[in-house]
Every structure is written in C-alpha cells, then in structure tokens.
Design an enzyme around this catalytic site. Structure first.
Site, PDB file in Angstrom:
ATOM      1  N   CYS A   1       0.820  -1.111   0.127  1.00 16.01           N
ATOM      2  CA  CYS A   1      -0.049   0.058  -0.098  1.00 16.01           C
ATOM      3  C   CYS A   1       0.750   1.388   0.176  1.00 16.01           C
ATOM      4  O   CYS A   1       0.211   2.349  -0.321  1.00 16.01           O
ATOM      5  CB  CYS A   1      -0.961  -0.002   1.089  1.00 16.01           C
TER       6      CYS A   1
ATOM      7  N   ASN B   1     -10.112  -0.640   0.232  1.00 17.70           N
ATOM      8  CA  ASN B   1      -8.494  -0.592   0.385  1.00 17.70           C
ATOM      9  C   ASN B   1      -7.963  -0.862  -1.099  1.00 17.70           C
ATOM     10  O   ASN B   1      -8.208  -1.948  -1.246  1.00 17.70           O
ATOM     11  CB  ASN B   1      -7.904  -1.439   1.453  1.00 17.70           C
TER      12      ASN B   1
ATOM     13  N   HIS C   1      -3.655   6.867   3.074  1.00 15.81           N
ATOM     14  CA  HIS C   1      -3.875   5.644   2.673  1.00 15.81           C
ATOM     15  C   HIS C   1      -5.349   5.019   3.221  1.00 15.81           C
ATOM     16  O   HIS C   1      -5.545   5.436   4.306  1.00 15.81           O
ATOM     17  CB  HIS C   1      -2.981   4.614   2.817  1.00 15.81           C
TER      18      HIS C   1
HETATM   19  N1  ACO Z   1     -17.680  -9.611   9.538  1.00 10.40           N
HETATM   20  C1  ACO Z   1     -17.821  -9.992  10.841  1.00 10.40           C
HETATM   21  N2  ACO Z   1     -17.083 -10.090  11.732  1.00 10.40           N
HETATM   22  C2  ACO Z   1     -15.757 -10.289  11.303  1.00 10.40           C
HETATM   23  C3  ACO Z   1     -15.369  -9.997  10.148  1.00 10.40           C
HETATM   24  C4  ACO Z   1     -16.377  -9.482   9.259  1.00 10.40           C
HETATM   25  N3  ACO Z   1     -16.158  -9.207   7.981  1.00 10.40           N
HETATM   26  N4  ACO Z   1     -14.094  -9.932   9.930  1.00 10.40           N
HETATM   27  C5  ACO Z   1     -13.598 -10.209  11.307  1.00 10.40           C
HETATM   28  N5  ACO Z   1     -14.570 -10.501  12.056  1.00 10.40           N
HETATM   29  C6  ACO Z   1     -14.586 -10.955  13.558  1.00 10.40           C
HETATM   30  C7  ACO Z   1     -13.263 -11.706  13.803  1.00 10.40           C
HETATM   31  O1  ACO Z   1     -13.422 -12.906  13.573  1.00 10.40           O
HETATM   32  C8  ACO Z   1     -13.426 -11.277  15.523  1.00 10.40           C
HETATM   33  O2  ACO Z   1     -14.048 -12.371  15.997  1.00 10.40           O
HETATM   34  P1  ACO Z   1     -13.709 -12.993  17.259  1.00 10.40           P
HETATM   35  O3  ACO Z   1     -13.539 -12.016  18.342  1.00 10.40           O
HETATM   36  O4  ACO Z   1     -15.007 -14.060  17.521  1.00 10.40           O
HETATM   37  O5  ACO Z   1     -12.453 -13.632  16.997  1.00 10.40           O
HETATM   38  C9  ACO Z   1     -14.133  -9.995  15.498  1.00 10.40           C
HETATM   39  O6  ACO Z   1     -14.591  -9.725  14.319  1.00 10.40           O
HETATM   40  C10 ACO Z   1     -12.824  -8.927  15.767  1.00 10.40           C
HETATM   41  O7  ACO Z   1     -11.965  -9.041  15.117  1.00 10.40           O
HETATM   42  P2  ACO Z   1     -10.829  -7.822  15.175  1.00 10.40           P
HETATM   43  O8  ACO Z   1      -9.748  -8.100  14.370  1.00 10.40           O
HETATM   44  O9  ACO Z   1     -10.364  -7.802  16.967  1.00 10.40           O
HETATM   45  O10 ACO Z   1     -11.663  -6.459  14.765  1.00 10.40           O
HETATM   46  P3  ACO Z   1     -11.082  -5.156  14.692  1.00 10.40           P
HETATM   47  O11 ACO Z   1     -11.870  -4.030  15.116  1.00 10.40           O
HETATM   48  O12 ACO Z   1      -9.477  -5.036  14.669  1.00 10.40           O
HETATM   49  O13 ACO Z   1     -11.366  -4.832  13.046  1.00 10.40           O
HETATM   50  C11 ACO Z   1     -10.060  -4.986  10.869  1.00 10.40           C
HETATM   51  C12 ACO Z   1     -10.567  -5.818  12.019  1.00 10.40           C
HETATM   52  C13 ACO Z   1     -11.072  -4.302  10.332  1.00 10.40           C
HETATM   53  C14 ACO Z   1      -9.351  -6.111   9.878  1.00 10.40           C
HETATM   54  C15 ACO Z   1      -9.095  -3.855  11.594  1.00 10.40           C
HETATM   55  O14 ACO Z   1      -8.060  -4.926  12.532  1.00 10.40           O
HETATM   56  C16 ACO Z   1      -8.399  -3.424  10.370  1.00 10.40           C
HETATM   57  O15 ACO Z   1      -8.905  -2.435   9.644  1.00 10.40           O
HETATM   58  N6  ACO Z   1      -6.726  -3.534  10.348  1.00 10.40           N
HETATM   59  C17 ACO Z   1      -5.671  -3.072   9.490  1.00 10.40           C
HETATM   60  C18 ACO Z   1      -5.997  -3.785   8.202  1.00 10.40           C
HETATM   61  C19 ACO Z   1      -5.142  -2.976   7.086  1.00 10.40           C
HETATM   62  O16 ACO Z   1      -5.327  -1.927   7.126  1.00 10.40           O
HETATM   63  N7  ACO Z   1      -4.783  -3.794   6.071  1.00 10.40           N
HETATM   64  C20 ACO Z   1      -4.343  -3.325   5.134  1.00 10.40           C
HETATM   65  C21 ACO Z   1      -2.837  -3.020   5.105  1.00 10.40           C
HETATM   66  S1  ACO Z   1      -2.355  -2.186   3.774  1.00 10.40           S
HETATM   67  C22 ACO Z   1      -1.660  -3.561   2.490  1.00 10.40           C
HETATM   68  O17 ACO Z   1      -0.447  -3.643   2.514  1.00 10.40           O
HETATM   69  C23 ACO Z   1      -2.738  -4.475   1.859  1.00 10.40           C
END
Ligand code: ACO
Length: 334
Positions: free
Chosen positions: A116, A286, A256
């Site tokens: 990214c 994203n 980003h």
């Molecule tokens: N729908 C419903 N529930 C979900 C989903 C979904 N789509 N995805 C995950 N969950 C669940 C998980 O399984 C977890 O359940 P559990 O507690 O029973 O295990 C729960 O939701 C909470 O998961 P968390 O990971 O704690 O949720 P969080 O608030 O951190 O949000 C997210 C997750 C949105 C992925 C966040 O962590 C995030 O945005 N991280 C950064 C990701 C990012 O920017 N990635 C790209 C990097 S750039 C690149 O180079 C591609």
C-alpha cells in the site's frame, strides 16, 4: 528538497472498474453484516475488475488520463514506475507492459513492490531522477487487482479490499513549489503480518498450495491496525518537521484508505477538520497502492486543491512499509 530542480505533480488520473461489490453482496457470501463492516472500517462498497482485466489494463486507463491532463505525449516520458503487488506477471514487469501499450518508446520501466506504500515509494524515487536533472518526466502509477488474490470465503480480508488505478505525472515545477519533504520506512520483521504465502520462490504454486488457499492474502488485522495508527502519525510528523511546517498549515491530508478508524486517529492527532481530509474508502475499500493516487485525483477533480496548498500524502502497508510526503501544490510546469 535538495537538488537542482523543484519537482512536483503535474497531473493525476484515475480509473476504477465498473463492477460494484456492496456490503449487501458480501452478506450473501460470508458470515458478515453491513453494520459490522461499516462500523469497523467505514467501507460500503468496492470495485472489482472483470475476469479479462489485468493490472496493466487498469493502469493504462489511469495513465492516459494523467498524460492528457499534463498535456504530455507518451513519447516524452523518460521513465515509468508502476507500484503494485498484483502485477500481470512476475515478469515482464507491469511497467514494461504499460510502456509498450502507451508507446512510451524512450521510457525506462520498472515495478516497485511496497504494497500500500508503493505509490509513495514510486513518487519519491521519481522525484530524485527529476531533481538531479537526469529525467524530465516520470509517470508513476499505483494499481491493484486485489480481487484476484483475495479469498472470498475469508471474512477477515474479503470485505476490505478493492481494485483500481491512480497515476501521476511527475516533473519540474516553479521554484518554491512541489515536494518539500519525504519520509520512507520499512520494518521487514513484520512481513508475516500481511502476505501472500505461495506463488513465489519460497513456496512455488502447486496443487497442494492451491488446495490450502496459500495463494490468497493472509492478514493479522489487529496487529496491522496498531502499526498503521503509529506510523501514520510518525511519518506525518516527520515530513512536517523536515519541511518546517506547523500542523495548522496543512491544507489537505490524503491518507491511505484502509480503515476509517485509522484515518480518524491521525485526524484527531493533527487537529484537522473534515474538509482537510480526503476519504473515499466508503466507495472503494482499500485499493492498496492505488488508494492514495485515486483519492488525490478525485480531490483535485472536485476542486478541493488549489495552487499553493500544503498537501500531505501518507500511507502504510505490507512489508511492513510506510511513507509520507509534503508538497506545496502547483501544476504549472517549469
Ligand atoms: N464480519 C464480521 N465479523 C468479522 C469480520 C467480518 N467481515 N471480520 C472479522 N470479524 C470478526 C473476527 O473474526 C473477530 O471475531 P472473534 O472476536 O470471535 O475472533 C472479531 O470480528 C473482531 O476482530 P478484530 O480483528 O479484533 O476486529 P478489529 O476491530 O481489529 O477490525 C479490521 C478488524 C477491520 C481488519 C482491522 O483490524 C483493520 O482494519 N486492520 C488493518 C487492516 C489493514 O489496514 N490492512 C491493509 C494493510 S495495507 C496493505 O498493504 C494491503
């Protein structure tokens, strides 16, 4: 920046595929809800490339628009840099495919792999060649067809990503304008937090790797989240320091577009009002290296950018990598 010539962005262009994948569509594909996706990420829909569309096809559409706006012929380009983690092939590079398609016969061509942060790595590299006088015009494209490497059975990743391309023509601008500071960084020890495990030389593609779905993106979301909040702030602070600009003088932040909550943390830290931040992740998700140039292009087309504005582009991504630049906007060529 130090160097003989002032360097800036002469024009931008963008392209996103027609097909829209909404949160309601995803509710039918995996165990998720529109409410979860919107409240945790801010994303409402994303674009998905057609089966026959590869990254170079999207890049070509964005590049044509940027070149037309800059009034520069492909033959005038000295170099093409394509930032992508979803190249058409491992080789030849997507930049070479684009060079041929555009007819940019004298341009050198290379791909940059910084996930990214790729567009920021690309424009920083381009600017050095122009500042030192070696090149006059460099085309930088951030492009991804992430839908091709996403597992649409994995709710942790499939709700987050989309496809698109953004391009910028980098060249000489008036003295006092253009890029004022850059910051690039990497922490390779965090590489496993975000990766495509198979298909490279470590684990070549086999029936077994495909059966195990190792050719799809894997991500440790919450770890990446914490890293993102930290580096978005530190990289922004670094370019403000290097340029000697107080945070009150930021006219526009183009971050980003990974997660609304990550952007919000930076917005609060720097005390920015809503009109000073570009957000389009609700419509595109994203798009990795395409996110920043598409957001910048849309902001320009919407009339949100004027001559002399202090603009910060900042991002983070797989690698792990991060980067930022601060520029005083002018598209007037020197
Ligand atoms: N729908 C419903 N529930 C979900 C989903 C979904 N789509 N995805 C995950 N969950 C669940 C998980 O399984 C977890 O359940 P559990 O507690 O029973 O295990 C729960 O939701 C909470 O998961 P968390 O990971 O704690 O949720 P969080 O608030 O951190 O949000 C997210 C997750 C949105 C992925 C966040 O962590 C995030 O945005 N991280 C950064 C990701 C990012 O920017 N990635 C790209 C990097 S750039 C690149 O180079 C591609």
């Amino acid at each position: 920046m130090t160097g003989t010539h002032a360097v800036g962005i002469l024009a931008t262009g963008s392209y996103t595929p027609e097909r829209v994948l909404t949160n309601a569509d995803l509710e039918k594909m995996v165990e998720t809800t529109d409410e979860w996706i919107v409240s945790r990420t801010g994303i409402r829909e994303r674009r998905i490339s057609a089966p026959e569309q590869a990254s170079s096809d999207l890049a070509y559409e964005a590049a044509k628009k940027a070149l037309a706006k800059a009034k520069i012929a492909p033959e005038d380009l000295d170099m093409i840099i394509v930032a992508t983690v979803t190249p058409d092939y491992s080789f030849p590079s997507t930049a070479c495919l684009l060079q041929s398609r555009l007819g940019a016969a004298k341009a050198a061509a290379l791909d940059v792999s910084a996930a990214c942060t790729g567009f920021l790595y690309g424009i920083t590299t381009a600017a050095q060649f122009i500042a030192n006088g070696m090149y006059r015009y460099v085309l930088v494209v951030g492009v991804e067809t992430l839908s091709k490497i996403i597992n649409y059975e994995d709710r942790n990743t499939c709700v987050l990503f989309g496809d698109g391309a953004g391009a910028a023509v980098i060249g000489r601008v008036k003295e006092g304008y253009g890029f004022k500071a850059f910051d690039l960084g990497a922490d390779g020890s965090g590489g496993e937090l975000l990766l495509q495990p198979a298909g490279g030389s470590r684990k070549p593609a086999t029936q077994e790797t495909i059966d195990q779905k190792l050719h799809f993106v894997q991500m440790s979301g919450s770890e990446v989240f914490k890293f993102a909040v930290r580096v978005m702030n530190s990289a922004t602070e670094k370019v403000l320091d290097k340029a000697g600009l107080p945070k009150e003088e930021i006219d526009l932040l183009v971050p980003h577009q990974a997660n609304y909550r990550i952007i919000d943390a930076a917005v609060k830290r720097f005390g920015l009002s809503d009109d000073k931040v570009v957000i389009n992740l609700d419509r595109y998700g994203n798009m990795s290296s395409a996110s920043i140039p598409v957001a910048l292009d849309e902001a320009f087309e919407e009339g949100r950018i004027k001559e002399g504005d202090n603009i910060i582009l900042v991002g983070f991504g797989g690698g792990l990598t991060w980067g930022a630049t601060l520029l005083k906007w002018s598209t007037e060529q020197a």
